[in-house]
Design a protein around this motif. Structure first.
Motif, PDB file in Angstrom:
ATOM      1  N   ALA A 101       0.828  -1.216   0.000  1.00  6.25           N
ATOM      2  CA  ALA A 101       0.000   0.000   0.000  1.00  6.25           C
ATOM      3  C   ALA A 101       0.855   1.256   0.000  1.00  6.25           C
ATOM      4  CB  ALA A 101      -0.934  -0.002   1.207  1.00  6.25           C
ATOM      5  N   LEU A 102       2.110   1.139   0.454  1.00  5.57           N
ATOM      6  CA  LEU A 102       2.992   2.306   0.472  1.00  5.57           C
ATOM      7  C   LEU A 102       3.315   2.813  -0.928  1.00  5.57           C
ATOM      8  CD1 LEU A 102       5.471   1.262   3.302  1.00  5.57           C
ATOM      9  CD2 LEU A 102       3.443   2.716   3.460  1.00  5.57           C
ATOM     10  N   LEU A 103       2.978   2.039  -1.965  1.00  4.01           N
ATOM     11  CA  LEU A 103       3.139   2.533  -3.334  1.00  4.01           C
ATOM     12  C   LEU A 103       2.265   3.759  -3.584  1.00  4.01           C
ATOM     13  CD1 LEU A 103       3.141  -0.904  -5.202  1.00  4.01           C
ATOM     14  CD2 LEU A 103       5.087   0.669  -4.967  1.00  4.01           C
ATOM     15  N   GLY A 104       1.278   3.966  -2.736  1.00  5.85           N
ATOM     16  CA  GLY A 104       0.440   5.156  -2.866  1.00  5.85           C
ATOM     17  C   GLY A 104       1.018   6.393  -2.221  1.00  5.85           C
ATOM     18  N   LEU A 105       2.126   6.265  -1.498  1.00  2.00           N
ATOM     19  CA  LEU A 105       2.705   7.439  -0.835  1.00  2.00           C
ATOM     20  C   LEU A 105       3.117   8.549  -1.803  1.00  2.00           C
ATOM     21  CD1 LEU A 105       4.889   6.161   2.154  1.00  2.00           C
ATOM     22  CD2 LEU A 105       2.927   7.707   2.223  1.00  2.00           C
ATOM     23  N   PRO A 106       3.745   8.228  -2.949  1.00  2.00           N
ATOM     24  CA  PRO A 106       4.085   9.333  -3.870  1.00  2.00           C
ATOM     25  C   PRO A 106       2.849  10.112  -4.324  1.00  2.00           C
ATOM     26  CG  PRO A 106       5.298   7.348  -4.459  1.00  2.00           C
ATOM     27  CD  PRO A 106       4.302   6.945  -3.425  1.00  2.00           C
ATOM     28  N   ALA A 107       1.767   9.405  -4.619  1.00  2.00           N
ATOM     29  CA  ALA A 107       0.545  10.094  -5.044  1.00  2.00           C
ATOM     30  C   ALA A 107      -0.024  10.938  -3.911  1.00  2.00           C
ATOM     31  CB  ALA A 107      -0.492   9.065  -5.512  1.00  2.00           C
ATOM     32  N   LEU A 108       0.026  10.413  -2.685  1.00  6.56           N
ATOM     33  CA  LEU A 108      -0.474  11.174  -1.541  1.00  6.56           C
ATOM     34  C   LEU A 108       0.420  12.391  -1.285  1.00  6.56           C
ATOM     35  CD1 LEU A 108      -2.921  10.655   0.343  1.00  6.56           C
ATOM     36  CD2 LEU A 108      -1.303   9.755   2.019  1.00  6.56           C
ATOM     37  N   TRP A 109       1.724  12.222  -1.472  1.00  5.26           N
ATOM     38  CA  TRP A 109       2.650  13.347  -1.303  1.00  5.26           C
ATOM     39  C   TRP A 109       2.378  14.442  -2.325  1.00  5.26           C
ATOM     40  CZ3 TRP A 109       6.818  15.009  -4.506  1.00  5.26           C
ATOM     41  CH2 TRP A 109       7.662  15.959  -3.920  1.00  5.26           C
ATOM     42  N   LEU A 110       2.101  14.062  -3.573  1.00  8.59           N
ATOM     43  CA  LEU A 110       1.770  15.057  -4.592  1.00  8.59           C
ATOM     44  C   LEU A 110       0.503  15.826  -4.228  1.00  8.59           C
ATOM     45  CD1 LEU A 110       2.516  13.062  -7.880  1.00  8.59           C
ATOM     46  CD2 LEU A 110       3.793  15.019  -6.964  1.00  8.59           C
ATOM     47  N   ARG A 111      -0.490  15.116  -3.682  1.00  8.13           N
ATOM     48  CA  ARG A 111      -1.719  15.799  -3.269  1.00  8.13           C
ATOM     49  C   ARG A 111      -1.420  16.768  -2.131  1.00  8.13           C
ATOM     50  NH1 ARG A 111      -6.445  13.198  -5.232  1.00  8.13           N
ATOM     51  NH2 ARG A 111      -7.669  14.288  -3.637  1.00  8.13           N
ATOM     52  N   GLY A 112      -0.543  16.354  -1.215  1.00 10.85           N
ATOM     53  CA  GLY A 112      -0.182  17.240  -0.123  1.00 10.85           C
ATOM     54  C   GLY A 112       0.569  18.473  -0.581  1.00 10.85           C
ATOM     55  N   ARG A 113       1.386  18.335  -1.629  1.00  9.48           N
ATOM     56  CA  ARG A 113       2.091  19.497  -2.179  1.00  9.48           C
ATOM     57  C   ARG A 113       1.113  20.482  -2.803  1.00  9.48           C
ATOM     58  NH1 ARG A 113       7.106  18.680  -5.948  1.00  9.48           N
ATOM     59  NH2 ARG A 113       6.935  20.952  -5.774  1.00  9.48           N
ATOM     60  N   ARG A 114       0.092  19.944  -3.445  1.00 10.26           N
ATOM     61  CA  ARG A 114      -0.893  20.843  -4.069  1.00 10.26           C
ATOM     62  C   ARG A 114      -1.714  21.572  -3.014  1.00 10.26           C
ATOM     63  NH1 ARG A 114      -2.363  15.910  -7.105  1.00 10.26           N
ATOM     64  NH2 ARG A 114      -0.884  15.706  -8.846  1.00 10.26           N
ATOM     65  N   SER A 115      -2.040  20.856  -1.927  1.00  7.69           N
ATOM     66  CA  SER A 115      -2.834  21.471  -0.862  1.00  7.69           C
ATOM     67  C   SER A 115      -2.588  20.724   0.433  1.00  7.69           C
ATOM     68  CB  SER A 115      -4.330  21.434  -1.207  1.00  7.69           C
ATOM     69  OG  SER A 115      -5.105  21.851  -0.093  1.00  7.69           O
ATOM     70  N   ALA A 116      -2.136  21.442   1.448  1.00  7.02           N
ATOM     71  CA  ALA A 116      -1.926  20.818   2.757  1.00  7.02           C
ATOM     72  C   ALA A 116      -3.242  20.391   3.392  1.00  7.02           C
ATOM     73  CB  ALA A 116      -1.190  21.789   3.679  1.00  7.02           C
ATOM     74  N   ARG A 117      -4.343  20.890   2.862  1.00  4.69           N
ATOM     75  CA  ARG A 117      -5.664  20.528   3.409  1.00  4.69           C
ATOM     76  C   ARG A 117      -6.364  19.474   2.549  1.00  4.69           C
ATOM     77  NH1 ARG A 117      -8.982  25.947   4.517  1.00  4.69           N
ATOM     78  NH2 ARG A 117     -10.495  24.353   5.125  1.00  4.69           N
TER      79      ARG A 117
END
Length: 518
Positions: A298-314
């Motif tokens: 499931a950690l393969l999703g971390l890059p995608a989650l990180w990109l979402r966090g860069r776009r918006s911390a919320r």
């Protein structure tokens, strides 16, 4: 599942009378239907095991007395048992109307729960993104991207574990949670409109109150899933809600109040008393002991989650993941290991963020291509090491994939035991299954708020004393009288006491059913 696509084409001939609209299913509707068919067959082909006996016993007790059911597994009052949820009461009413037993009701519940789960998943992902392939990829990620070791717990939605737990209340509750998140997200993003009118035409306040009823239902059906559901709601509102006017605050307060009102008004058990119950914490410690092997894909999703966090911390998925990880960590450091049960839903932000990222239209950049290759490799690794046996029957298996558990059935013993009669057993399978046919156990296998945990342990100690090799006939007779024991269900390794009369035995397991007492 998500709505189909209406395509307007050139109108010719008789088609003009119908307005020229042709309905085409969405990719998720096609994939979801195929998945529903395959998993229904997979669920039905495997014998029910593990916690199924407990849930079948709940249905049996409600079938016997819908308003005042006895304890699910013991000859005791059942008032206060958290197993008697609205979901279980509906199952009990269905069993009374149809005459079906608890095991049959659990069989039928699997496809129904899966339908709620799939439709909720599709609705929630469509709130996250309009990309048509995102729900398909989210379904694949949710069922395959776990780990390379088997994770088999109620509330875990890996392909393999689904073959055993689709009929459980947790599967239904998770489906409701997806629906609740979809409705919460839609309302949070609609904050610009002071007066919300939903598809049903209900005014905003009624819609928010109805959403609260849904969260309250999740709390009653499966309390630990409601923890993850509430965290998801907080993440969605904190991430997307703008303009905290008093009217907006009041509507979300109405949602919370309606959820609480539903929870405290349920007459079968006190949901607030469960918050301080630590009777099942010890058995859940094992959830934390195999985290890397069971969840690393499931950690393969971390890059995608990180990109979402860069776009918006919320970003709601980022907030959801952080909040759920915090609760899981609290469970470990506090010793309340039961909170580890939300680990299955803790993976959802990772899996869904990856699905949304990979559903982007082409052409892809180098990073997205690499992420797609890694996700594909991870899904293949998860399928081949853990999940393939869930959908590939042994007769068609050229490799020898690990298959779901195949527990023995106890119909052969249950036909001799009348409902409510008390059984002592030394078998691991029997102690989890026999109560699902209607009999009671002298010592219930699982903790339950309806029975003081000290009393359950005392009963278990008495059963161990009865089964001890050095027990005397007088000591055994005292246990039989104390708990009104009528039957022994013994493995082939345990000698039958001299005072017992053998009635039946199993050719498959060698277990013996013997009558004692009265």
């Amino acid at each position: 599942m998500s709505a189909g696509v209406l395509v307007r084409r050139t109108v010719r001939g008789a088609t003009a009378l119908r307005g020229g609209r042709v309905w085409r299913p969405t990719p998720y509707q096609v994939a979801g239907l195929l998945f529903w068919l395959v998993m229904t067959v997979a669920y039905w082909r495997v014998p029910l095991c593990c916690d199924a006996g407990q849930h079948a016993a709940v249905v049996e007790r409600l079938k016997a007395d819908l308003l005042h059911p006895r304890h699910p597994m013991a000859d005791l009052p059942g008032a206060g048992s958290a197993y008697y949820s609205p979901y279980a009461v509906a199952q009990g009413a269905f069993a009374r109307l149809t005459g079906l037993d608890g095991w049959a009701v659990l069989r039928l519940a699997g496809p129904l729960n899966l339908l709620v789960l799939l439709s909720g998943l599709g609705r929630f992902v469509r709130v996250l993104t309009p990309r048509p392939w995102a729900p398909v990829l989210a379904l694949a990620a949710m069922t395959l991207l776990w780990g390379t070791e088997r994770a088999w717990w109620s509330g875990y939605l890996g392909l393999m574990s689904m073959t055993g737990n689709l009929g459980y209340p947790s599967a239904f509750a998770i489906g409701l949670a997806f629906w609740a998140w979809a409705l919460t997200g839609a309302r949070a993003r609609d904050a610009a409109r002071l007066r919300y009118v939903g598809p049903s035409g209900l005014p905003g306040c009624a819609g928010y109150a109805g959403l609260g009823l849904l969260y309250g239902l999740i709390l009653l059906v499966h309390p630990i899933t409601s923890v993850a559901a509430a965290l998801g709601a907080v993440a969605l509102v904190a991430g997307w809600q703008r303009g905290w006017r008093p009217a907006v605050v009041g509507r979300w307060a109405l949602t919370a109040g309606a959820a609480g009102a539903v929870a405290v008004s349920w007459p079968y058990f006190d949901v607030l008393a469960l918050a301080g119950d630590d009777s099942v914490d010890a058995m859940h410690r094992t959830l934390y002991l195999h985290l890397p092997g069971q969840f690393w894909l499931a950690l393969l999703g971390l890059p995608a989650l990180w990109l979402r966090g860069r776009r918006s911390a919320r970003d709601p998925l980022v907030l959801m993941f952080v909040l759920e990880c915090a609760v899981v960590a609290y469970g470990w450091f506090s010793g309340h290991y039961t909170y580890g049960r939300i680990l299955g839903l803790t993976l959802v932000p990772l899996q869904f963020a990856l699905a949304v990222e990979l559903a982007a239209p082409r052409p892809w950049g180098v990073r997205r291509r690499l992420l797609g290759l890694a996700a594909t490799a991870g899904a293949c690794a998860g399928f081949l090491t853990v999940h393939a046996g869930a959908v590939v029957p042994p007769a068609l298996d050229p490799v020898g994939f690990d298959q779901p558990p195949r527990w023995p059935a106890y119909d052969w013993a249950a036909r001799h035991i009348r409902p409510g009669e008390v059984v002592i057993t030394d078998g691991y399978y029997a102690v989890h299954a026999i109560a699902g046919h209607g009999p009671n156990l002298a010592a219930p296998a699982w903790p339950d708020p309806a029975l003081d945990e000290r009393e359950r342990r005392r009963r278990a100690a008495d059963v161990r004393a009865y089964l001890a090799p050095g027990s005397t006939r007088a000591e055994r007779a005292a246990v039989v009288r104390r708990y009104h024991v009528r039957w022994l269900l013994l493995t082939r390794w345990h000698p039958v006491p001299e005072e017992a009369v053998v009635v039946a035995w199993s050719r498959r397991t060698g277990e013996v059913l013997a009558r004692v007492g009265g």
